[in-house]
Design an enzyme around this catalytic site. Sequence first.
Site, short mmCIF file in Angstrom:
data_model
loop_
_atom_site.label_atom_id
_atom_site.label_comp_id
_atom_site.label_asym_id
_atom_site.label_seq_id
_atom_site.Cartn_x
_atom_site.Cartn_y
_atom_site.Cartn_z
N HIS A 43 -2.79 2.76 -4.73
CA HIS A 43 -2.43 2.65 -3.49
C HIS A 43 -0.90 1.92 -3.07
CE1 HIS A 43 -5.48 3.40 -1.03
NE2 HIS A 43 -6.39 3.16 -1.79
N ASP A 79 0.36 -1.25 0.07
CA ASP A 79 0.14 0.17 -0.33
C ASP A 79 1.14 1.46 -0.01
OD1 ASP A 79 -2.39 1.39 0.15
OD2 ASP A 79 -3.15 -0.29 0.68
N GLU A 125 -9.47 2.89 -5.32
CA GLU A 125 -9.59 3.99 -4.89
C GLU A 125 -8.84 4.70 -5.19
OE1 GLU A 125 -11.17 4.16 -0.01
OE2 GLU A 125 -8.65 3.70 -0.36
C1 ACM Z 1 -11.01 -0.38 1.00
O1 ACM Z 1 -11.46 -0.47 2.07
N1 ACM Z 1 -10.24 1.07 0.40
C2 ACM Z 1 -10.91 -1.78 -0.32
#
Ligand code: ACM
Length: 749
Positions: A257, A186, A320
């Site tokens: 991410h 991440d 995201e």
């Molecule tokens: C997430 O909680 N962004 C998958």
Amino acid sequence: MKSIFRILILVLAFATAKGQTLPLIPKPEKVIQNQGTFSLTSQTKITVLDTSLMSEQRLFNGYLDQYYKINLKKEKTTENAIQLSLNPSLGPEAYSLNVSPAGVQIAGGSKAGVFYGIQTLIQLIPTEGSETLSIPCVKIEDRPGFGWRGMHLDVSRHFFPVEFIKKYIDILASYKMNTFHWHLTDDQGWRIEIKKYPKLTETGAWRKGSMIGSYKDHKFDTLRYGGYYTQEQIKEVVGFAQKRHITIVPEIEMPGHSLAAIAAYPNLSCTGKPVDVGMSWGVEENVFCPTEETFQFLSDVLTEVSALFPGKYIHIGGDEVPKASWKKSEFCQELMKKEKLKDEHELQSWFIRRIEKKVNELGKQIIGWDEILEGGLAPNAAVMSWRGTEGGIAAAKQSHYVVMSPGSHCYFDHYQGTPANEPLAIGGYTTVEKTYSYDPIPKELNATEARYIMGAQGNVWTEYITTPEHAEYMAVPRMSALAEVVWTPSNQKNFQDFKTRLIKHFSLLDKKGIHYSQSIFEVKATVSANRNYDGIILSLETLAGTGEILYGINGNPPAIPYKAPIPVTQSGQFSAIYTEKGIPGGKPVQIDFHISKSTGRKITLNPPASEYYPGDGAITLINGRKGSPQYFGYQWLGWSGKNMEAIIDLGHMQPVSSVTLGVLERKESWIYLPKSASILLSSDGKTFEKATEISSGELRAENGQILLRFPQKETRYIKVIAENAGRIPDGAPGAGENAWLFVDEIEVN
Ligand code: ACM
């Protein structure tokens, strides 16, 4: 806190006899309780009827040795023996368990089935005692409802050592879970050694500091933080998990991410500029650029990852992904023209399709968060539905496999008890009861579509979880509840029965040194309108159910025994606590009341709040209780992209001159103040006249309150409209998505 529950747990444990509730979680499909017990002693033998079951036998022996100092000798006998065998006529994960005074037989449809039979047996062994362990006689036939019974752990935001990962896997296995989703990369840290790209862990696994406290405070420490797993360690964990019949699904996040990887190799971004590994939680705009260099890198990484993890799925993230860096990039805009992609969503879809091709060549399938639906799903992709269930429903309707993991029920980083009494969490409010109530099959699917729902998964994101103990506390017992959701036939689920089993089961968690939450004992306050709708009554309950609730008013410590619901007529504070044999359990729960002319009145909402932030229904807005800006899953109602329109019936004509609307602004969580607000009054509930309006651009909230004043008027019905902020502007977290509108209370004076 522990001591009182120990008393309770022991009282319940000793009460176990034929006909009493057995501490089995998840509840087996068929259980017949018989008279008598089997005595497990050091004289008991273990009989293994199939050599392939040696590993299961060794694990069971290891368990008895570790916790009871009993070493079972291996011997082929039916006398005073625990017998393990295979019965291929059972389904692959099914088992039967027969405990009689003469012995114990476990038969599994496969090695996994035998392993699950052993887990059930372990839960039947008394936690107290050592020389003779009396196991109640039962006949059990059991099999799982779903094939994907998962738990996730984020090791990027905080790193967890191999020893803890093994303990976590052991906990999963004890609940017959079969999938561990290991979130390995991440923005805040890359945690898996990749031989071809050593800087991923030399640089990408370390950050210069971490966020401390709540996100909204934007405070950081300056401590270098990090860690990673070597490939040798990964292999060790994979082997450990395999013995426990758990498949590990590694997650390599892309295209978003990905800041930790970009910090190691800046050429992977669209600007190529050097950056640091992320220190702040949230969503980073700097994401992988869809260049050939990036695809080569990801292809190499996935090749190494694929070789380490024998399971079918590789999780490629996909959630995201802000499109800002692609919008600004000449390269991306050219690429979109060349590939005839109409927008950046299609570019993301194109990215994921290329990755899928590679993963499929490696003999694996991809699974991704539900954003991978946007711009079109890759042909063979499975979807993990987290932003609610809509993504899962859409994917199943397109004949794609789905794992359900909606934030509302399956995010175990949310608060599980009264937030003021809990360690700081990311937000939300997901109680054990809420998790337990989950049904992975959405009503919107027909029987054919429902077959694409592989199961469900609980997620443990670790922004606010820094230690193994804290991770256990967040995961358990919500994991126990989820285990039953994915294993037990839904028509057999019953929360009261589950709760009784869970309280008994806590002694096993104590024995194993698992740090679990006891939030289910906490006093739960429910406010309802009284019969005349001219005030409220407060009901107090605890899920534990055998002790006493004490309460106090306005600063007095809780000392009055609670007997029946209490009318609340004045603003003030209640505190309440659960006690067992006079010993208080945990911290008192504080309940503040702000009584106004609207409190406890009839209220209608159009539209109702989102199912993800439903509070206690419409009454949440006139129950006299305010939410906290910190804990927006609790005492708040939320609307995504929609206005709030409430009509309150004051019961009779009376003078009013102001309305206070409690609202929340948390832009990082996509929660925005309303654009405008207006008040309309009516004497008949049909014809409304505008009393006042704060129009767009003029609206201000002070301490989370919007005050709307107007000339005093006699009225009976009040309509309150708050206009949703609409689309989130560019440059803000969640840009382009619907803003949330959050309201906690409407006070009328
Ligand atoms: C997430 O909680 N962004 C998958």
